[in-house]
Design an enzyme around this catalytic site. Structure first.
Site, mmCIF file in Angstrom:
data_model
loop_
_atom_site.group_PDB
_atom_site.id
_atom_site.type_symbol
_atom_site.label_atom_id
_atom_site.label_comp_id
_atom_site.label_asym_id
_atom_site.label_seq_id
_atom_site.Cartn_x
_atom_site.Cartn_y
_atom_site.Cartn_z
ATOM 1 N N LYS A 114 0.753 -1.285 0.021
ATOM 2 C CA LYS A 114 0.029 -0.151 0.101
ATOM 3 C C LYS A 114 0.854 1.107 0.121
ATOM 4 C CE LYS A 114 -4.109 1.736 2.841
ATOM 5 N NZ LYS A 114 -5.039 1.284 3.833
ATOM 6 N N SER A 189 -9.404 1.500 2.314
ATOM 7 C CA SER A 189 -8.489 2.333 1.780
ATOM 8 C C SER A 189 -7.382 1.465 1.094
ATOM 9 C CB SER A 189 -7.837 3.221 2.615
ATOM 10 O OG SER A 189 -6.992 2.573 3.605
ATOM 11 N N SER A 213 -10.062 -1.658 5.805
ATOM 12 C CA SER A 213 -9.439 -1.173 4.707
ATOM 13 C C SER A 213 -8.748 -2.169 4.107
ATOM 14 C CB SER A 213 -8.477 -0.105 5.052
ATOM 15 O OG SER A 213 -9.247 1.240 5.267
#
Length: 542
Positions: A114, A189, A213
């Site tokens: 990420k 996310s 997320s």
């Protein structure tokens, strides 16, 4: 002649774009590269690399090409690390050639991380313009850990602005699109990870989770996500506009893997968990093993008890979500060695979402808003009505919130013993990931189904079950249960035929969440194995 309603429906169906097959059909990947990127799970790919059938450089090169194709279709990447990755791959090949041994148990495995994780020499913007062109000076601990095991980080992946939304969109890199249906959200996310893994541009990835997320993008992209307990996977080394060590005093993010199977999740966790304490100060000593009452060939053990928790007490699941959870429960009831019990919704569970939200905002989001406003950057659509400046909490106010959290934890703890309080009666729980199907862009609604288990620090994973079918539409049929509150009212708009064409959900993935008690991460993995195996086995013919 088509009616206006039929014409609108046809137009929406026409816009339903699934790009999953394009890497296979576009002609940019050779047959060898397709074989490398499509024919293996994690352990299988590691085995053939160790056997010398593939060089690491050709494996990494194939995945870099596929990740680049995935990016052109979905905008899933922020920092392509292809040159760096290919150099690492050549170094790994040289080591293997000289020693005849892999560098570590993940030797040559292409992975992504990420955007919020630091990789030395490139930005970690977290989707905030102010943080652009400020390359990291060192790696995040989890990046160092992965590379020490022999894995190769080939790219960083897109996130929403400030890593603060459940739809992946920011003003730097744009919106990541869902490769299964570009009308629907990719989730957030960790949305970029969800897209690139679904499109086989990476073997696995590392995301973070505080409100869902990891589990939400896994749900949206029909892959698997694993949110561990605190201290299992190194998290430090994040950017993003928070007061120092905010997680130590409020609600703590955790890091965890996303992959295309339960086995692939385990292939990462079995090597990360025992080493995590060497890479971060607040990671705990751990072993990837434990006692789990799963029936093994020739072994004598008690049944696995799986509870069914149908709601969070705050938002009523929409009909297809309630149906798929019930289908899984019915399948498990027919599975040898599994006992299924109903879990009454603990009244305290409904308090978790509000508590989690207040703990996330203990600093009034002032440092974060300072960063965003410093460049005149607008908030993304999902955040415009959800984020702004608040008030910092005093130490006394924070203490009161943590006291409320402790009281909720004590109450919810009872669901694992079904109020006996003597011994654990429930090994794992199945629960919706969300009370609605994968929604259209910017329409993700309820956080409580995922954020509650961060507040409680329960490990939780997501498993895809099946696709949304015509029989799930129930056209013309409405929910008649009483509305529970504002969140429930908002959720029902995703089913109200005046505000949504339910056909947009057709062929989208339907998933469930699996939860185990605090620090029972290995048991979560084993429970996910049992449940995933049960839902994958086709029903017997009568």
């Amino acid at each position: 002649m088509l009616s206006l309603a039929e014409s609108i429906t046809d137009a929406k169906q026409y816009q339903r774009v699934n790009v999953m097959d394009i890497p296979r059909t576009c002609g940019l990947l050779t047959n060898r590269e397709l074989e490398i990127t499509e024919n293996w799970d994690v352990r299988g790919l590691l085995r053939v690399i160790a056997e010398g059938r593939y060089k690491t450089e050709e494996v990494v090169g194939a995945f870099c090409k596929r990740a680049a194709i995935a990016h052109q279709l979905t905008r899933c990447l922020t920092e392509p690390l292809f040159d760096r990755a290919l150099k690492q791959a050549r170094d790994l090949d040289l080591h293997f050639q000289r020693s005849g041994k892999p560098v570590g148990p993940l030797h040559g495995l292409p992975v992504t991380v990420k955007d919020s994780f630091n990789v030395k020499g490139v930005d970690s913007t977290t989707g905030i313009a102010h943080l652009a062109f400020q390359p990291a000076t060192e790696n995040s601990p989890v990046v160092d850990l992965l590379e020490s095991l022999g894995a190769v980080v080939i790219a960083k992946t897109n996130v929403p602005q400030a890593v603060a939304a459940l739809d992946t969109c920011n003003n730097l890199f744009g919106r990541t699109l869902n490769p299964l249906n570009r009308q629907l959200t990719v989730g957030g996310s960790t949305g970029g990870e969800g897209a690139v893994i679904a499109m086989r541009g990476s073997m696995a990835g590392i995301g973070t989770d505080i409100g869902g997320s990891i589990r939400v993008p896994a749900m949206c992209n029909e892959i698997y996500g694993f949110k561990p307990s605190i201290g299992r996977v190194p998290y430090r080394g994040q950017e993003g506009g928070h007061i120092p060590a905010k997680g130590r005093i409020s609600l703590q993010f955790v890091a965890g893997p996303l992959a295309r199977s339960v086995a692939d999740l385990g292939a990462l966790m079995e090597h990360i968990v025992p080493r995590a304490e060497l890479f971060e100060e607040d990671c705990i000593p751990g072993r990837w093993q434990g006692e789990f009452p799963a029936r093994l060939p020739g072994a004598q053990s008690r049944n696995v008890t799986i509870g069914v928790l149908r709601s969070d007490g705050l938002v009523e699941p929409l009909p297809p979500i309630a149906r798929v959870l019930d289908e899984v429960a019915q399948t498990l009831r027919k599975t040898p060695g599994v006992e299924v019990v109903e879990i009454p919704v603990p009244p305290a569970l409904a308090k978790c979402q509000g508590l989690a939200g207040r703990l996330m905002g203990i600093d009034g989001r002032l440092p974060l808003m300072d960063l965003i406003e410093s460049t005149g950057e607008p908030l993304i659509p999902w955040l415009q009505s959800r984020m702004g400046r608040g008030r910092e909490l005093t130490a006394a106010q924070l203490g009161e919130l943590q006291a409320q959290r402790s009281a909720v934890e004590r109450e919810v703890l009872k669901m694992w013993t079904l109020n006996s309080g003597v011994e654990r009666r429930v090994d794992a729980i199945i629960h919706p990931v969300a009370p609605h199907p994968v929604p259209e862009i910017d329409r993700y609604n309820a956080l409580g189904y995922t954020s509650s288990f961060v507040l409680l620090d329960y490990p939780a994973g997501s498993i895809p079950v099946r696709r949304f079918q015509e029989s799930d539409l129930e056209l013309g049929k409405h929910m008649d249960a009483p509305v529970l509150g504002s969140w429930d009212k908002a959720n029902r708009l995703l089913w109200d035929e005046k505000t949504v064409d339910r056909r947009v959900y057709l062929d989208s993935p339907l998933s469930i969440q699996v939860i185990t008690p605090k620090q029972h991460d290995y048991e979560l993995f084993r429970a996910m194995e049992i449940i995933d195996r049960a839902v994958r086995v086709p029903p017997a013919k009568l």
